[in-house]
Design an enzyme around this catalytic site. Structure first.
Site, PDB file in Angstrom:
ATOM      1  N   LYS A   1     -58.375  63.948  16.163  1.00 24.55           N
ATOM      2  CA  LYS A   1     -58.560  62.697  16.899  1.00 24.55           C
ATOM      3  C   LYS A   1     -59.085  62.950  18.325  1.00 24.55           C
ATOM      4  O   LYS A   1     -59.110  64.077  18.796  1.00 24.55           O
ATOM      5  CB  LYS A   1     -57.236  61.919  16.950  1.00 24.55           C
TER       6      LYS A   1
HETATM    7  C1  LIG Z   1     -57.422  54.301  10.723  1.00 23.46           C
HETATM    8  C2  LIG Z   1     -56.244  55.228  10.668  1.00 23.46           C
HETATM    9  N1  LIG Z   1     -55.016  54.710  10.624  1.00 23.46           N
HETATM   10  C3  LIG Z   1     -53.934  55.494  10.589  1.00 23.46           C
HETATM   11  C4  LIG Z   1     -54.025  56.860  10.581  1.00 23.46           C
HETATM   12  C5  LIG Z   1     -52.782  57.681  10.434  1.00 23.46           C
HETATM   13  O1  LIG Z   1     -52.589  58.595  11.474  1.00 23.46           O
HETATM   14  P1  LIG Z   1     -51.808  59.968  11.216  1.00 23.46           P
HETATM   15  O2  LIG Z   1     -52.709  60.856  10.444  1.00 23.46           O
HETATM   16  O3  LIG Z   1     -51.539  60.477  12.598  1.00 23.46           O
HETATM   17  O4  LIG Z   1     -50.570  59.648  10.470  1.00 23.46           O
HETATM   18  C6  LIG Z   1     -55.277  57.450  10.650  1.00 23.46           C
HETATM   19  C7  LIG Z   1     -55.379  58.907  10.672  1.00 23.46           C
HETATM   20  O5  LIG Z   1     -56.225  59.577  10.279  1.00 23.46           O
HETATM   21  C8  LIG Z   1     -56.434  56.622  10.669  1.00 23.46           C
HETATM   22  O6  LIG Z   1     -57.649  57.136  10.692  1.00 23.46           O
END
Ligand SMILES: Cc1ncc(COP(=O)(O)O)c(C=O)c1O
Length: 520
Positions: A295
């Protein structure tokens, strides 16, 4: 590399030092191949060879051939790609690939040996210093000064009053939905095109994700379709700012107000993007972020929920920590979770925020580079709304309508065989087993098109010019070799009517002034 591209590296035996310099300028790479009229290789000259010739007093119009390497290392066209790459080394930076009659068929470069990653994090001494400090302090669990600092600084970064650090972006969404009381049977509207965590979080609450197709221009949830998906059971909308592109928050909030719905932004991919001058995540009632390793800002794993509402902030903190009363230890008021972030992760987060200017200017540079150098005649990206300023999480494009549907996957395979990482756009969520809808192709045509034909290119903060050059060279080469069933530069009928209906800026402010995508 195709024949047209290859021609830019090839000079005749009578070529001059100046011709070689022009070729370097044109290709952006530091080598020319000198060939006979039948295309067979006579020699190879590098920028260093030209420089040495000039320093030795040879004029620009003197021939290049005497300064070329007449016996360079070469590969054979019938060798496997891996065997060819194995011939490259610290001493052999360029490898012409020849057929049985010594005609040049390809050229490989030493830096092609290393995979260009899609999005690697930038971490260094600053992160190390703060993590070391946390380790030495002994505060390595979920309490400590870095948690407080990261929360306070992230809240102010977003322009929000409160920020609650959590273990990842998925639990940030779950916590936010739980805090607003989403429960069994409640419907929550989510875009059909997003990462699966957006929908899963609704399910974790016992809720029902109701999918809505995305908008053809922004690739984000289509406000027009949101309205028609609302039922008596609808409780909330989750706009997702996909790939760093802000949703139309004015229209989404207006719909939410009209129907008394809650708005939880999924800003996992859009740290720092703005809509109407406000940073996304802090526009809805609650905003959720991910700090996963790829990210824009990372803590390894990690997430954050931001809000302006003090009561929600309290609730989030209670739920994050097993539902334990904040005033009476081991007294649990509700069923909560252990969704805490560690002080070690937060230490990295604080360092990342201090790098913000470096990160965002690098992302803008990458976007400008791709915008101006990629041949966009068969490609298009999402287009920001007039009030939006996107961030380039991953530089993402799609092949235009009319290009063969299998082209995207062969393109990504080709990039991979040239050691360039890429990734396809997400699958529409209702096409996958947990949320399968038999008529998904008819119900979500825009998501289907973007998903089938979209892909992201390497967008790491520390991506060097050589890697950008290599990526552009290959992508242009591959796209130009596609069988064209559409007229390059031609708008589809749908595009034309949309462009008449709305006034889109082709780029966000961060890339203003670049040549960018032709208007599509
Ligand atoms: C649009 C979106 N929502 C939620 C998430 C979830 O985040 P995490 O991977 O930190 O759980 C991501 C992660 O890639 C995402 O791209």
């Amino acid at each position: 590399m195709n024949a047209i591209q290859l021609q830019k590296f090839v000079l005749s035996e009578s070529a001059s030092l100046s011709d070689a310099m022009q070729s370097f300028e044109q290709t952006g790479l530091r080598v020319v191949l000198i060939c006979r009229p039948d295309g067979s290789l006579t020699g190879l000259a590098t920028e260093g060879d030209v420089r040495r010739a000039l320093l030795a007093g040879h004029g620009l119009i003197s021939p290049i051939l005497p300064h070329a390497n007449r016996t360079p290392a070469v590969g054979r066209a019938d060798m496997s790609r891996e065997d060819l790459f194995a011939l490259l080394s610290e001493r052999v930076h360029f490898l012409p690939v020849l057929d049985e009659r010594n005609r040049v068929k390809d050229i490989l470069f030493y830096d092609q040996r290393t995979m260009i990653p899609i999005a690697s994090p930038i971490t260094g001494e600053l992160e190390l210093r703060y993590v070391t400090d946390a380790v030495i302090s002994g505060w390595i669990s979920s309490q400590g000064k870095y948690i407080t600092q990261f929360e306070e600084r992230f809240a102010s970064f977003c322009g929000a009053r409160h920020a609650v650090a959590v273990a990842n972006g998925t639990v940030a969404l779950h916590l936010a939905l739980t805090a607003i009381g989403i429960g069994p049977g409640d419907e929550v509207i989510v875009p059909a095109l997003t990462f699966i965590a957006t929908a899963n979080a609704v399910r974790y609450c016992g809720g029902v994700p109701v999918f809505v197709d995305v908008d053809r221009a922004t690739w984000n949830i289509d406000p027009e379709r949101v309205e028609s998906a609302i039922t008596a059971r609808t409780k909330a909308i989750i706009p997702v700012h996909l790939y760093g592109q802000p949703c139309d928050m004015d229209r989404i909030r207006a719909i939410a107000r009209r129907h008394r719905l809650r708005v939880v932004e999924d800003a996992a991919e859009a740290h720092g993007a703005t809509f109407g001058g406000r940073r996304v995540g802090a526009i809805g009632e609650l905003g959720c972020f991910s700090f996963y390793g790829n990210k824009i800002i990372t803590t390894g794993e990690g997430g954050m929920v931001v809000t302006n509402d003090a009561a929600l902030d309290e609730k989030l903190r209670l739920l994050r920590d097993h539902g334990m009363s904040r005033t009476r230890r081991y007294w649990h008021e509700v069923i909560g979770f252990n969704y805490r972030m560690t002080n070690l992760q937060a230490a990295i987060g604080v360092a990342q925020l201090e790098r913000w200017d470096q990160i965002i200017s690098a992302k803008a540079r990458i976007r400008r580079w791709y915008d101006t150098r990629i041949d966009h005649r068969l490609l298009e990206g999402a287009r920001p709304l007039p009030k939006a300023q996107p961030v380039c999480w991953l530089y993402t494009l799609m092949l235009k309508e009319g290009v063969n549907d299998t082209a995207r996957d062969s393109l990504l395979r080709e990039l991979k065989s040239n050691h360039i990482d890429s990734r396809p756009v997400f699958h529409p969520i209702p096409s996958m087993p947990p949320y399968y809808e038999p008529d998904w192709t008819d119900r979500y045509p825009v998501s289907v098109a973007i998903s089938k034909r979209g892909f992201s290119l390497p967008s790491s903060v520390e991506m060097v010019e050589g890697a950008l050059q290599r990526t552009v060279l290959h992508i242009n080469d591959l796209v130009r070799s596609l069988p064209m069933s559409i007229r390059p530069g031609a708008d589809s009928a749908a595009d034309r009517s949309r462009n008449r209906a709305r006034r889109f800026r082709p780029f966000g402010r961060e890339s203003r002034g670049s040549l960018g995508h032709p208007t599509v």
